[in-house]
Write a protein that holds these residues in place. Structure first.
Motif, PDB file in Angstrom:
ATOM      1  N   ALA A 193      22.988   8.730  -2.727  1.00 43.49           N
ATOM      2  CA  ALA A 193      22.380  10.284  -3.240  1.00 43.49           C
ATOM      3  C   ALA A 193      22.518   9.939  -4.742  1.00 43.49           C
ATOM      4  O   ALA A 193      21.500  10.586  -5.336  1.00 43.49           O
ATOM      5  N   ASN A 194      23.491   9.594  -5.406  1.00 38.43           N
ATOM      6  CA  ASN A 194      23.813   9.140  -6.590  1.00 38.43           C
ATOM      7  C   ASN A 194      22.785   8.315  -7.235  1.00 38.43           C
ATOM      8  O   ASN A 194      22.031   8.747  -8.447  1.00 38.43           O
ATOM      9  N   ALA A 195      22.548   7.391  -6.517  1.00 32.94           N
ATOM     10  CA  ALA A 195      21.555   6.523  -7.026  1.00 32.94           C
ATOM     11  C   ALA A 195      20.040   6.864  -6.970  1.00 32.94           C
ATOM     12  O   ALA A 195      19.307   6.572  -8.001  1.00 32.94           O
ATOM     13  N   ALA A 196      19.765   7.780  -6.093  1.00 34.31           N
ATOM     14  CA  ALA A 196      18.488   8.405  -5.712  1.00 34.31           C
ATOM     15  C   ALA A 196      18.301   9.066  -6.938  1.00 34.31           C
ATOM     16  O   ALA A 196      17.058   9.368  -7.312  1.00 34.31           O
ATOM     17  N   ARG A 197      19.403  10.101  -7.347  1.00 32.67           N
ATOM     18  CA  ARG A 197      19.213  10.918  -8.266  1.00 32.67           C
ATOM     19  C   ARG A 197      18.998  10.199  -9.785  1.00 32.67           C
ATOM     20  O   ARG A 197      17.982  10.468 -10.753  1.00 32.67           O
ATOM     21  N   ALA A 198      19.645   8.914  -9.910  1.00 29.63           N
ATOM     22  CA  ALA A 198      19.267   7.828 -11.223  1.00 29.63           C
ATOM     23  C   ALA A 198      17.755   7.538 -10.949  1.00 29.63           C
ATOM     24  O   ALA A 198      16.972   7.385 -12.152  1.00 29.63           O
ATOM     25  N   ALA A 199      17.218   7.161  -9.794  1.00 30.76           N
ATOM     26  CA  ALA A 199      15.961   6.917  -9.794  1.00 30.76           C
ATOM     27  C   ALA A 199      14.931   7.785 -10.308  1.00 30.76           C
ATOM     28  O   ALA A 199      13.873   7.623 -10.793  1.00 30.76           O
TER      29      ALA A 199
ATOM     30  N   SER B 189      16.053  -3.395  -6.840  1.00 25.44           N
ATOM     31  CA  SER B 189      15.154  -4.635  -7.422  1.00 25.44           C
ATOM     32  C   SER B 189      13.865  -4.824  -6.531  1.00 25.44           C
ATOM     33  O   SER B 189      13.071  -5.367  -7.290  1.00 25.44           O
ATOM     34  N   GLY B 190      13.654  -4.195  -5.520  1.00 24.60           N
ATOM     35  CA  GLY B 190      12.381  -4.196  -4.823  1.00 24.60           C
ATOM     36  C   GLY B 190      11.572  -3.262  -5.264  1.00 24.60           C
ATOM     37  O   GLY B 190      10.338  -3.025  -4.564  1.00 24.60           O
ATOM     38  N   VAL B 191      12.207  -2.287  -6.103  1.00 29.46           N
ATOM     39  CA  VAL B 191      11.177  -1.016  -6.628  1.00 29.46           C
ATOM     40  C   VAL B 191      10.700  -1.444  -8.154  1.00 29.46           C
ATOM     41  O   VAL B 191      11.595  -1.457  -9.159  1.00 29.46           O
ATOM     42  N   PRO B 192       9.576  -1.683  -8.373  1.00 23.40           N
ATOM     43  CA  PRO B 192       9.014  -2.242  -9.810  1.00 23.40           C
ATOM     44  C   PRO B 192       9.380  -1.233 -10.804  1.00 23.40           C
ATOM     45  O   PRO B 192       9.150  -0.120 -10.659  1.00 23.40           O
ATOM     46  N   GLY B 193       9.967  -1.560 -11.899  1.00 26.26           N
ATOM     47  CA  GLY B 193      10.137  -0.653 -12.865  1.00 26.26           C
ATOM     48  C   GLY B 193      11.432   0.043 -12.743  1.00 26.26           C
ATOM     49  O   GLY B 193      11.886   0.967 -13.700  1.00 26.26           O
TER      50      GLY B 193
ATOM     51  N   THR C  16       0.833  -1.439   0.023  1.00 27.46           N
ATOM     52  CA  THR C  16       0.035   0.015   0.033  1.00 27.46           C
ATOM     53  C   THR C  16       0.896   1.152  -0.021  1.00 27.46           C
ATOM     54  O   THR C  16       0.446   2.399  -0.576  1.00 27.46           O
ATOM     55  N   GLU C  17       2.072   1.015   0.721  1.00 23.81           N
ATOM     56  CA  GLU C  17       2.597   2.462   0.682  1.00 23.81           C
ATOM     57  C   GLU C  17       3.312   2.617  -0.567  1.00 23.81           C
ATOM     58  O   GLU C  17       3.637   3.788  -1.109  1.00 23.81           O
ATOM     59  N   ALA C  18       3.928   1.523  -1.324  1.00 23.06           N
ATOM     60  CA  ALA C  18       4.513   1.375  -2.481  1.00 23.06           C
ATOM     61  C   ALA C  18       3.525   2.070  -3.720  1.00 23.06           C
ATOM     62  O   ALA C  18       3.954   2.803  -4.443  1.00 23.06           O
ATOM     63  N   THR C  19       2.546   1.614  -3.429  1.00 29.01           N
ATOM     64  CA  THR C  19       1.511   2.255  -4.536  1.00 29.01           C
ATOM     65  C   THR C  19       1.169   3.773  -4.249  1.00 29.01           C
ATOM     66  O   THR C  19       1.141   4.371  -5.399  1.00 29.01           O
ATOM     67  N   THR C  20       1.186   4.390  -2.960  1.00 27.91           N
ATOM     68  CA  THR C  20       0.967   5.654  -2.770  1.00 27.91           C
ATOM     69  C   THR C  20       2.267   6.403  -3.432  1.00 27.91           C
ATOM     70  O   THR C  20       2.181   7.378  -4.269  1.00 27.91           O
ATOM     71  N   LEU C  21       3.458   6.070  -2.959  1.00 27.28           N
ATOM     72  CA  LEU C  21       4.458   6.460  -3.550  1.00 27.28           C
ATOM     73  C   LEU C  21       4.670   6.427  -4.930  1.00 27.28           C
ATOM     74  O   LEU C  21       5.303   7.562  -5.478  1.00 27.28           O
ATOM     75  N   SER C  22       4.248   5.346  -5.751  1.00 25.86           N
ATOM     76  CA  SER C  22       4.421   5.290  -7.176  1.00 25.86           C
ATOM     77  C   SER C  22       3.694   6.080  -7.952  1.00 25.86           C
ATOM     78  O   SER C  22       3.899   6.499  -9.063  1.00 25.86           O
TER      79      SER C  22
END
Length: 268
Positions: free
Chosen positions: A156-162, A198-202, A72-78
């Motif tokens: 932080a670099n990975a977050a920017r890539a996300a 890998s735990g974040v779809p897409g 449910t949390e992942a859905t809201t965030l997505s």
């Protein structure tokens, strides 16, 4: 910076302490026992503050395989839009024209930041999803200089890539939910960052993986750190609601932070 607003200090929750990783299914609840008590005892405590060496959290975090966010949390965030702000360093999550704004200054290696995210993150995401507020993140990376390694920069670099991949809100939350222990090692390795992704779809793709492994956004991370330093806040986590800095333990207590939002006219 405007004069601080100090909300009513929350009661310290009781109960036994435990590893943050073991609490992941309930991570949006207030951390219990002596860990939470230590956090709330000093209102200005945080990474980089005058109190952090004496009062920093000491609860051990395990090195178990990273876990995905609750569905449910992942859905809201997505569903939350995220983009760079006009300054080129702030990450704006939610409607940029929302009436209320919450500025969050954080370092991915800061244990206080992980605790604050666990207490406030879902509340902020839900309010942003309703269009009540926008969240403006400034990612610091000063802890590498104090702890060694490049974990803050790499995360932080990975977050920017996300962000580039359209998955910043979910990945930001997942990094804090899985924050590795910093007991003498730098846990934010490339492999760990990719495992969390890998735990974040897409999110995983050749472009994302290469950006993580090649530190593609190192210059941006440096600019974000300079923005943090220019802000004058001095420590993480720093939370500023509509220009008013929150200086008490409500940053670490879900119920107390909900009352802060409600007093500002933001339903929870």
């Amino acid at each position: 910076m405007p004069a601080p607003v100090v909300p009513v200090a929350p009661a310290v929750p009781g109960g036994p302490g435990g590893p943050i990783r073991n609490l992941l299914p309930r991570r949006r609840q207030v951390l219990a026992g002596s860990f939470a008590a230590g956090l709330l005892a000093v209102s200005l405590a945080g990474c980089g503050s005058a109190q952090d060496r004496a009062t920093a959290p000491t609860t051990e975090r395990t090195s178990a395989t990273p876990r995905a966010l609750p569905a449910t949390e992942a859905t809201t965030l997505s569903q939350l839009p995220a983009r760079l702000g006009a300054d080129g360093t702030t990450v704006v999550v939610g409607d940029p024209d929302a009436r209320h704004a919450v500025q969050v200054y954080a370092d991915f290696r800061c244990p206080y930041c992980a605790t604050a995210e666990g207490a406030t993150g879902e509340l902020l995401a839900s309010a942003a999803a309703r269009g009540e507020l926008r969240i403006e993140y400034t990612l610091a990376s000063f802890l590498d200089g104090r702890l060694g390694g490049e974990g803050s920069v790499k995360a932080a670099n990975a977050a920017r890539a996300a962000l580039e991949a359209g998955r910043f809100p979910e990945y930001h939350a997942a990094l804090f939910a899985n924050q590795p222990t910093e007991e003498g090692r730098d846990g934010f390795t490339d492999a760990f960052l990719l495992d969390v992704a890998s735990g974040v779809p897409g999110l995983r793709s050749d472009a994302f993986d290469q950006a993580v492994q090649g530190l593609a956004y190192r210059d941006w991370v440096g600019a974000a750190r300079q923005a943090f330093e220019r802000s004058g806040v001095g420590s993480t986590p720093t939370v500023v609601l509509d220009g008013q800095r929150i200086t008490d333990g409500s940053r670490y207590d879900r119920a107390a932070f909900a009352r802060v939002l409600e007093r500002a006219g933001i339903p929870t």
